[in-house]
Design a protein around this motif. Structure first.
Motif, PDB file in Angstrom:
ATOM      1  N   GLY A 113       0.447  -0.994  -0.603  1.00 49.20           N
ATOM      2  CA  GLY A 113       0.085  -0.075   0.192  1.00 49.20           C
ATOM      3  C   GLY A 113       0.890   1.832   0.695  1.00 49.20           C
ATOM      4  N   ASP A 114       2.059   1.125  -0.639  1.00 49.24           N
ATOM      5  CA  ASP A 114       3.134   2.471  -0.264  1.00 49.24           C
ATOM      6  C   ASP A 114       3.632   2.597  -1.975  1.00 49.24           C
ATOM      7  N   PRO A 115       2.452   3.007  -2.642  1.00 47.91           N
ATOM      8  CA  PRO A 115       3.361   3.215  -3.896  1.00 47.91           C
ATOM      9  C   PRO A 115       3.745   4.288  -4.091  1.00 47.91           C
ATOM     10  N   ASP A 116       5.094   5.533  -3.293  1.00 53.26           N
ATOM     11  CA  ASP A 116       5.835   6.189  -3.273  1.00 53.26           C
ATOM     12  C   ASP A 116       7.684   5.544  -2.238  1.00 53.26           C
ATOM     13  N   GLY A 117       6.548   4.720  -1.983  1.00 47.67           N
ATOM     14  CA  GLY A 117       7.708   4.166  -1.377  1.00 47.67           C
ATOM     15  C   GLY A 117       8.525   5.059  -0.093  1.00 47.67           C
ATOM     16  N   ASP A 118       7.374   5.458   0.689  1.00 48.64           N
ATOM     17  CA  ASP A 118       8.118   6.288   1.573  1.00 48.64           C
ATOM     18  C   ASP A 118       7.756   5.057   3.315  1.00 48.64           C
ATOM     19  N   ASN A 119       6.803   3.940   3.236  1.00 48.73           N
ATOM     20  CA  ASN A 119       6.602   2.524   4.471  1.00 48.73           C
ATOM     21  C   ASN A 119       8.018   2.036   4.349  1.00 48.73           C
ATOM     22  N   ALA A 120       8.055   2.193   2.605  1.00 48.79           N
ATOM     23  CA  ALA A 120       9.044   0.616   2.766  1.00 48.79           C
ATOM     24  C   ALA A 120      10.587   1.493   3.156  1.00 48.79           C
ATOM     25  N   GLY A 121      11.098   2.808   2.656  1.00 50.25           N
ATOM     26  CA  GLY A 121      11.762   3.817   3.553  1.00 50.25           C
ATOM     27  C   GLY A 121      11.791   3.955   4.949  1.00 50.25           C
ATOM     28  N   GLN A 122      10.621   3.951   5.788  1.00 48.67           N
ATOM     29  CA  GLN A 122      10.301   3.775   7.379  1.00 48.67           C
ATOM     30  C   GLN A 122      11.010   2.806   7.632  1.00 48.67           C
ATOM     31  N   MET A 159      18.511 -11.023   4.681  1.00 46.71           N
ATOM     32  CA  MET A 159      17.540 -11.665   5.196  1.00 46.71           C
ATOM     33  C   MET A 159      16.443 -11.103   4.942  1.00 46.71           C
ATOM     34  N   MET A 160      16.326  -9.625   4.589  1.00 47.17           N
ATOM     35  CA  MET A 160      14.950  -9.066   3.856  1.00 47.17           C
ATOM     36  C   MET A 160      14.576 -10.075   2.252  1.00 47.17           C
ATOM     37  N   TYR A 161      15.903  -9.944   1.784  1.00 45.30           N
ATOM     38  CA  TYR A 161      15.812 -10.076   0.487  1.00 45.30           C
ATOM     39  C   TYR A 161      15.318 -11.564   0.265  1.00 45.30           C
ATOM     40  N   ARG A 162      15.834 -13.001   1.612  1.00 47.57           N
ATOM     41  CA  ARG A 162      15.058 -14.155   1.794  1.00 47.57           C
ATOM     42  C   ARG A 162      13.785 -13.646   1.850  1.00 47.57           C
TER      43      ARG A 162
ATOM     44  N   ARG B 104      11.461  -1.400 -11.589  1.00 48.90           N
ATOM     45  CA  ARG B 104      10.551  -1.163 -10.097  1.00 48.90           C
ATOM     46  C   ARG B 104       9.103  -2.111 -10.561  1.00 48.90           C
ATOM     47  N   ALA B 105       8.164  -1.603 -11.359  1.00 50.61           N
ATOM     48  CA  ALA B 105       6.788  -1.608 -11.898  1.00 50.61           C
ATOM     49  C   ALA B 105       6.545  -3.389 -11.622  1.00 50.61           C
ATOM     50  N   TYR B 106       7.798  -3.775 -12.530  1.00 41.52           N
ATOM     51  CA  TYR B 106       7.570  -5.354 -12.691  1.00 41.52           C
ATOM     52  C   TYR B 106       8.250  -5.820 -11.053  1.00 41.52           C
ATOM     53  N   ILE B 107       9.176  -5.330 -10.423  1.00 40.19           N
ATOM     54  CA  ILE B 107       9.211  -5.710  -9.337  1.00 40.19           C
ATOM     55  C   ILE B 107       7.683  -5.715  -7.744  1.00 40.19           C
ATOM     56  N   ARG B 108       8.025  -4.938  -8.417  1.00 37.30           N
ATOM     57  CA  ARG B 108       6.206  -5.197  -7.744  1.00 37.30           C
ATOM     58  C   ARG B 108       4.946  -5.047  -7.949  1.00 37.30           C
ATOM     59  N   ASP B 109       5.086  -5.769  -8.752  1.00 39.55           N
ATOM     60  CA  ASP B 109       3.451  -6.218  -9.692  1.00 39.55           C
ATOM     61  C   ASP B 109       4.011  -7.730  -9.726  1.00 39.55           C
ATOM     62  N   ARG B 162      17.996  -2.744  -2.089  1.00 35.93           N
ATOM     63  CA  ARG B 162      17.753  -1.314  -1.696  1.00 35.93           C
ATOM     64  C   ARG B 162      16.432  -0.737  -2.889  1.00 35.93           C
ATOM     65  N   ILE B 163      16.168  -1.406  -3.630  1.00 32.92           N
ATOM     66  CA  ILE B 163      15.202  -0.971  -4.861  1.00 32.92           C
ATOM     67  C   ILE B 163      13.612  -0.928  -3.854  1.00 32.92           C
ATOM     68  N   LEU B 164      13.827  -1.714  -3.331  1.00 30.59           N
ATOM     69  CA  LEU B 164      12.295  -1.845  -2.472  1.00 30.59           C
ATOM     70  C   LEU B 164      12.698  -0.614  -1.428  1.00 30.59           C
ATOM     71  N   PHE B 165      13.570  -0.709  -0.469  1.00 28.87           N
ATOM     72  CA  PHE B 165      13.339  -0.003   0.597  1.00 28.87           C
ATOM     73  C   PHE B 165      14.444   0.919   0.974  1.00 28.87           C
ATOM     74  N   ARG B 166      15.140   1.539   0.034  1.00 30.84           N
ATOM     75  CA  ARG B 166      16.301   2.364   0.747  1.00 30.84           C
ATOM     76  C   ARG B 166      17.148   2.530  -1.064  1.00 30.84           C
TER      77      ARG B 166
END
Lengths: 191, 191
Positions: A113-122, A159-162, B104-109, B162-166
């Motif tokens: 639910g975070d298309p702009d990535g702010d929550n993932a960044g948090q 860890m997160m990737y896996r 990025r869109a494909y990873i998300r989807d 990092r693509i997803l979170f940072r």
């Protein structure tokens, strides 16, 4: 925070957020996410559905905000006396929490639910803050440690990737192996 | 593959899949995902909406399958004559593709419409296959290399995390640094 909620709300706004978040958590515990709807959340929270829509946009964005709130660490990392022990204990606990059914669901919700990535960044910032506490403590003891971005790459990222992409065999031994690998790659003068 | 589509379809089934996937890709290019609906996809593909719902369940699951198909590498990694050069070139190209807007869109989807994690696992398997080709080539040359899971942890995981979170500062230099770090941590007899 989702797009619609960049500033920390205070007063009534804070009360609405708290009661809506609580309603979501209660309803998730009672019936799971299949049955969850915005009108149901609004009714439980004692607000109108339009209040929820205005503030969060969609159910998915609301779930994302709730998930990030749940992923916030509520205590500082434990102090075990040296950097390597601190990182090992933290990594084991992090993996244990994130691979639990609720941990996986929160990570998913936070991303979805975070298309702009702010929550993932948090989420990432929470992990980095915990590691910074561990590294600062090590520096106070006179230990030389890696920098925070190196720890993110070597411990948190695998860890997160896996968890998301390759979830087989994720046990405490894997977390320990990552920490061992980080220290094995460092010169004696750095340790 | 989503839950509803675990076996590789043949015959009519394969044609339906191909035309539905093509319809999704065309409509995405023409109008973006905001305007995308199952009836629209069905009309373009020349099938009934119920065919799409029966096979994919939801638009999100269909988008996830299309995304995984798009993330499938269509060529073997380039051969640059030695393991380190091969890994560096592959990592740079992988990061470049995955950090693009469409990547990025494909990873998300792929993640979003995939509650059981099969599609995410497939994305990870594609990367592991490419790395296995590079490692097998190195072994043929008589080079000693790390194992595939180590390369996943040290090269793929940090980039995808990092693509997803940072996502700040993800450039080719970052990919090169990860490969350098992997080789720096290895004894001379292993290189």
């Amino acid at each position: 925070m989702s797009t619609r909620q960049r500033v920390r709300p205070g007063g009534r706004s804070a009360r609405v957020q708290a009661s809506v978040h609580t309603a979501v958590r209660e309803l998730l515990e009672e019936g799971g996410r299949e049955a969850l709807t915005v009108p149901l959340v609004a009714q439980r929270a004692g607000v109108t559905p339009s209040t929820v829509y205005r503030r969060w946009g969609t159910l998915q964005e609301l779930l994302s905000d709730v998930a990030v709130e749940r992923l916030r660490p509520d205590t500082a990392p434990e102090d075990h006396g040296d950097l390597r022990s601190d990182l090992t204990a933290w990594a084991e606990q992090f993996l244990d929490e994130m691979t639990s059914a609720s941990g996986r669901a929160y990570i998913r919700d936070a991303l979805l639910g975070d298309p702009d990535g702010d929550n993932a960044g948090q989420c990432s910032a929470y992990a980095a803050e915990q590691i910074n506490v561990i590294l600062a403590r090590a520096a106070d003891r006179g230990e030389h440690g890696p920098d925070v971005e190196t720890v993110m790459d070597r411990i948190v990222a695998p860890m997160m990737y896996r968890i998301l992409f390759r979830p087989a065999g994720l046990h405490a031994a894997y977390a320990r192996r990552l920490v061992t690998g980080l220290f094995a790659g460092r010169g004696k003068d750095e340790q």
